[in-house]
Design an enzyme around this catalytic site. Structure first.
Site, short mmCIF file in Angstrom:
data_model
loop_
_atom_site.label_atom_id
_atom_site.label_comp_id
_atom_site.label_asym_id
_atom_site.label_seq_id
_atom_site.Cartn_x
_atom_site.Cartn_y
_atom_site.Cartn_z
N HIS A 155 0.87 -1.18 0.00
CA HIS A 155 0.00 0.00 0.00
C HIS A 155 0.90 1.23 0.00
O HIS A 155 1.95 1.25 0.62
CB HIS A 155 -0.89 0.02 1.25
CG HIS A 155 -2.06 0.93 1.13
ND1 HIS A 155 -1.96 2.28 1.35
CD2 HIS A 155 -3.35 0.70 0.77
CE1 HIS A 155 -3.15 2.84 1.15
NE2 HIS A 155 -4.00 1.91 0.80
N ASP A 170 -7.99 -5.20 0.09
CA ASP A 170 -8.47 -6.07 -0.99
C ASP A 170 -8.12 -7.53 -0.79
O ASP A 170 -8.61 -8.39 -1.53
CB ASP A 170 -7.87 -5.58 -2.32
CG ASP A 170 -8.43 -4.22 -2.70
OD1 ASP A 170 -7.66 -3.26 -2.76
OD2 ASP A 170 -9.67 -4.13 -2.86
C1 SDX Z 1 -6.29 0.13 -2.77
O1 SDX Z 1 -4.42 4.57 -1.95
C2 SDX Z 1 -5.37 4.01 -1.33
O2 SDX Z 1 -5.78 4.40 -0.23
C3 SDX Z 1 -5.98 2.83 -2.06
C4 SDX Z 1 -6.99 2.00 -1.28
C5 SDX Z 1 -8.26 2.79 -1.00
O3 SDX Z 1 -8.97 2.43 -0.06
O4 SDX Z 1 -8.59 3.69 -1.82
O5 SDX Z 1 -6.43 1.59 -0.06
C6 SDX Z 1 -7.43 0.77 -2.07
O6 SDX Z 1 -6.02 0.47 -3.90
C7 SDX Z 1 -5.44 -0.86 -2.04
C8 SDX Z 1 -4.21 -1.35 -2.89
C9 SDX Z 1 -4.72 -2.49 -3.78
N1 SDX Z 1 -3.63 -2.86 -4.78
C10 SDX Z 1 -3.04 -4.05 -4.70
O7 SDX Z 1 -3.20 -4.87 -3.81
C11 SDX Z 1 -2.10 -4.33 -5.88
C12 SDX Z 1 -0.76 -4.87 -5.37
N2 SDX Z 1 -0.04 -3.79 -4.71
C13 SDX Z 1 0.92 -3.03 -5.46
O8 SDX Z 1 0.58 -2.83 -6.78
C14 SDX Z 1 1.42 -1.80 -4.70
O9 SDX Z 1 1.71 -2.22 -3.43
C15 SDX Z 1 0.54 -0.56 -4.62
C16 SDX Z 1 0.09 -0.10 -5.97
C17 SDX Z 1 -0.65 -0.80 -3.77
C18 SDX Z 1 1.39 0.55 -3.99
O10 SDX Z 1 2.38 0.88 -4.90
P1 SDX Z 1 3.53 1.92 -4.51
O11 SDX Z 1 3.23 2.65 -3.27
O12 SDX Z 1 3.83 2.72 -5.74
O13 SDX Z 1 4.72 0.97 -4.12
P2 SDX Z 1 5.84 0.54 -5.12
O14 SDX Z 1 5.21 -0.03 -6.34
O15 SDX Z 1 6.79 1.65 -5.25
O16 SDX Z 1 6.49 -0.67 -4.32
C19 SDX Z 1 7.57 -0.46 -3.45
C20 SDX Z 1 8.39 -1.75 -3.54
C21 SDX Z 1 8.80 -2.10 -4.96
O17 SDX Z 1 9.97 -2.91 -4.85
P3 SDX Z 1 11.44 -2.19 -5.05
O18 SDX Z 1 11.41 -1.47 -6.38
O19 SDX Z 1 11.58 -1.28 -3.86
O20 SDX Z 1 12.42 -3.35 -5.04
O21 SDX Z 1 7.56 -2.85 -3.10
C22 SDX Z 1 7.37 -3.74 -4.19
C23 SDX Z 1 7.70 -2.99 -5.45
O22 SDX Z 1 8.12 -3.87 -6.48
N3 SDX Z 1 5.96 -4.12 -4.15
C24 SDX Z 1 5.50 -5.34 -4.37
C25 SDX Z 1 4.12 -5.27 -4.17
N4 SDX Z 1 3.77 -4.02 -3.85
C26 SDX Z 1 4.91 -3.32 -3.84
N5 SDX Z 1 6.13 -6.49 -4.73
C27 SDX Z 1 5.34 -7.58 -4.87
N6 SDX Z 1 4.00 -7.61 -4.69
C28 SDX Z 1 3.35 -6.46 -4.33
N7 SDX Z 1 2.03 -6.46 -4.15
#
Ligand code: SDX
Length: 442
Positions: free
Chosen positions: A319, A377
């Protein structure tokens, strides 16, 4: 005139930060604004005019786009509050109608206020009869989120009398209409997809029970809504009601900042929520669990989630704000067991798999180091599937519940006398000026 807004507090505070351009030696003082809790902000509204610099923050990881009194999140502590009330308390002791009232009016209702509000919502649940012809234009196998974007966007064609955003009464009527009609529109999208007749809303049922009735009732027989499932549905709506300045809420605010009517703004929010990185994640979680299939395959998928060359991510994990357990996921995890027990799904393999996946991931260094925890989720889809919803309806339910948050945030922005059109700038990295060359010389 004294005001409690953070802007007013800034005027009374002398705290500043100094920005120094080391190449020119120039320095500038910028005011710090303090809210009622949470991180302070550096007021950079004059940065460009004073310094010629833009700030640079793609994805808005360090940017406060507005001030708001609706919802507070502390990502490190895993705290979510609406109007100062903890989400755990609201989920346990309140209901969705009260949370809607809280978000729209700023306080929990008295018994009389609640009665009047619930009546206003109930008497707006029907749609103009012509709206149902929109559904016939869609293929039966259309994704229901596509239908939601189309039908909600079209509502301004039917409700002209609540599109003048400068009129407080019309703003409130539009707010009530959107909160009230989303369940009807969502249920119609579901019925259309399975070829069953639409079921009209009923004024004798609660918000959640009415929705379940419109989803599961058929004309051929009476459908009695289970009170415990209605309670579970209501709790899911509470947990999804609002969440600060997330992607879809920011979309609604930006659309609203141009003066667009509220129906068009909410349609924009629905479109943004649909993405798998945002509200589409609940549908993606179920598909992921079904793809993993067994506990033995969890290591294979965790390996893929860590592989930068593999687009696979562990859906329902991570998140932007929560670097701790999403408090909503904790409530849903508990609710999962209650609903599955009620539905005699105790041995739901997907829940066992989800809990095994969560346990392994939370002990894995990759996830621990990046503070990736289950989010709202991760468990919601398991409950919704057990309740009989197809995965394609999961994000529709998220949009239904989040409509009150979108509307409250939109109203808060419109009612802010300082609000202006949102128009971010950019860091230009394209070609600098070059002469035009006619095609015969290229
Ligand atoms: C919702 O914003 C809100 O409040 C949203 C929400 C709401 O109520 O409105 O809470 C609802 O959207 C919840 C989130 C649902 N999405 C998912 O579950 C999809 C999976 N999650 C990821 O796509 C991700 O965690 C996000 C999109 C939720 C957050 O993305 P960020 O903040 O841009 O984080 P990032 O992509 O920069 O990740 C940081 C690191 C990265 O690794 P490094 O480059 O540092 O090595 O964490 C890794 C990412 O690759 N990472 C994950 C991951 N999420 C982040 N790796 C594997 N699996 C994951 N799910």
């Amino acid at each position: 005139m004294a005001s409690s807004s953070p802007k007013a507090k800034a005027a009374s505070r002398k705290n500043t930060v100094t920005l120094t351009d080391n190449s020119s030696g120039q320095s500038w003082e910028m005011p710090i604004i303090e809210g009622s809790t949470g991180p302070r902000v550096i007021d950079v509204r004059r940065l460009y005019s004073d310094t010629g610099f833009f700030t640079y923050d793609p994805g808005y990881t360090s940017t406060a786009s507005c001030d708001s009194a609706l919802t507070y999140i502390d990502g490190d502590e895993g705290i979510l509050m609406h109007g100062g009330y903890a989400i755990e308390d609201l989920a346990e002791h309140s209901d969705y109608m009260e949370v809607c009232y809280l978000l729209l009016y700023g306080h929990l209702p008295t018994a009389a206020e609640r009665r009047d509000f619930e009546k206003a919502i109930t008497y707006h649940t029907m749609l103009h009869e012509q709206v149902m012809y929109f559904y016939r234009g869609f293929r039966r196998d259309s994704h229901p989120m596509a239908i939601m974007v189309g039908v909600v966007g079209a509502l301004s064609a039917f409700y002209h009398d609540s599109t003048d955003i400068s009129d407080p009464h019309q703003r409130m009527v539009a707010s009530h209409r959107l909160v009230a009609k989303m369940p009807t529109i969502a249920a119609m999208a579901y019925k259309y997809s399975i070829g069953q007749p639409f079921v009209y809303p009923r004024n004798d049922l609660s918000f959640a029970a009415n929705f379940l009735h419109m989803i599961f009732a058929v004309p051929a027989e009476e459908y009695k809504v289970s009170p415990s499932l209605a309670r579970a549905m209501d709790r899911i709506f509470i947990l999804h009601a609002d969440h600060e300045q997330n992607a879809s809420t920011s979309t609604v605010r930006i659309a609203g900042s141009s003066g667009a009517n509220p129906f068009a703004c909410i349609a924009a929010g629905i479109a943004s929520l649909w993405g798998p990185a945002h509200g589409g994640a609940n549908e993606a979680v179920l598909k992921m669990l079904q793809e993993i299939g067994s506990k033995e395959r969890i290591p294979e998928f965790l390996k893929r989630a860590k592989d930068k060359d593999d687009p696979f991510r562990l859906m329902g994990f991570g998140h932007r704000v929560y670097k701790n357990y999403d408090p909503r996921a904790a409530v849903l995890r508990k609710s999962c067991h209650e609903v599955l027990e009620e539905l005699n799904h105790q041995d739901e393999p997907l829940l066992d798999l989800a809990m095994a996946l969560e346990k392994i991931a939370l002990e894995d260094d990759y996830f621990v180091k990046r503070k990736l925890f289950p989010n709202v989720d991760f468990y919601s889809g398991i409950i919704l599937q057990a309740m009989g919803f197809p995965t394609s309806m999961f994000t529709v339910l998220f949009a239904l519940a989040r409509t009150v948050g979108w509307v409250a945030q939109w109203k808060e922005m419109i009612e802010d006398p300082d609000h202006r059109i949102s128009r971010p700038r950019q860091l230009y990295i394209g070609k600098t000026k070059r002469e035009f060359v006619p095609i015969e010389r290229r």
